[in-house]
Scaffold this motif. Structure first.
Motif, mmCIF file in Angstrom:
data_model
loop_
_atom_site.group_PDB
_atom_site.id
_atom_site.type_symbol
_atom_site.label_atom_id
_atom_site.label_comp_id
_atom_site.label_asym_id
_atom_site.label_seq_id
_atom_site.Cartn_x
_atom_site.Cartn_y
_atom_site.Cartn_z
ATOM 1 N N ASN A 47 -2.886 -4.554 -3.335
ATOM 2 C CA ASN A 47 -2.317 -4.312 -2.010
ATOM 3 C C ASN A 47 -3.117 -3.246 -1.290
ATOM 4 N N PRO A 48 -3.123 -3.203 0.005
ATOM 5 C CA PRO A 48 -2.563 -4.159 0.947
ATOM 6 C C PRO A 48 -3.546 -5.287 1.248
ATOM 7 N N ASP A 110 1.932 -5.627 1.790
ATOM 8 C CA ASP A 110 1.911 -4.700 0.659
ATOM 9 C C ASP A 110 3.110 -4.945 -0.257
#
Length: 161
Positions: A47-48, A110
């Motif tokens: 993530n992101p 995310d």
């Protein structure tokens, strides 16, 4: 008057890049004869996500699954940033899943990607009433790509009779 009915026949989900994601679950559930739904959850490890593309290929079974009508790729972040100005075909197919998933907001992502309880009746309405498709067995092959490399895939098999 002729009526069609869509039914799920199989679902396959996978992440080709293990470092990127892990499929926690991906299944069809039959509650009774008339109510069947699809659920999937993919845990994202990197993530992101700020840039991705989505390829949707619609295939119909003739002698094996052959391309049928649609095969397109969309810039995911650009599409979700302004879906009203998007290609009508990509918007039509996105609306199959949008009410049942958590990936219907602007980038960055995310969090895990979840499709929860997508009913066959929703697919049935879109494929037989809204924009009628011919009877047959279909495969919706949806691939998420990051930098042109496939990172996730869902294959939804169904029958329209």
């Amino acid at each position: 008057m002729v009526n069609s009915k869509f039914e799920f026949t199989n679902i396959k989900c996978y992440c080709p890049v293990d470092k990127f994601c892990h499929v926690e679950y991906c299944y069809l559930k039959s509650v009774n004869r008339s109510y069947k739904y699809f659920s999937a959850r993919s845990n994202i490890h990197q993530n992101p996500i700020t840039n991705f593309t989505v390829n949707l290929a619609l295939l119909k079974r003739y002698n094996g699954y052959k391309p049928f009508l649609y095969n397109f790729t969309v810039d995911g972040c650009k599409f979700l940033g302004n879906s009203k100005a998007a290609n009508p075909v990509s918007k039509y197919f996105f609306e199959f899943f949008a009410p049942y998933m958590n990936a219907n907001h602007k980038c960055p992502y995310d969090h895990d990607l979840i499709i929860e309880k997508l009913p066959a009746s929703s697919m049935d309405y879109r494929l037989s009433k809204l924009l009628p498709f011919p009877e047959g067995d279909y495969l919706f092959n949806i691939t998420w790509l990051i930098i042109g490399i496939p990172h996730g895939n869902i294959q939804i098999y169904g029958s329209l009779s």
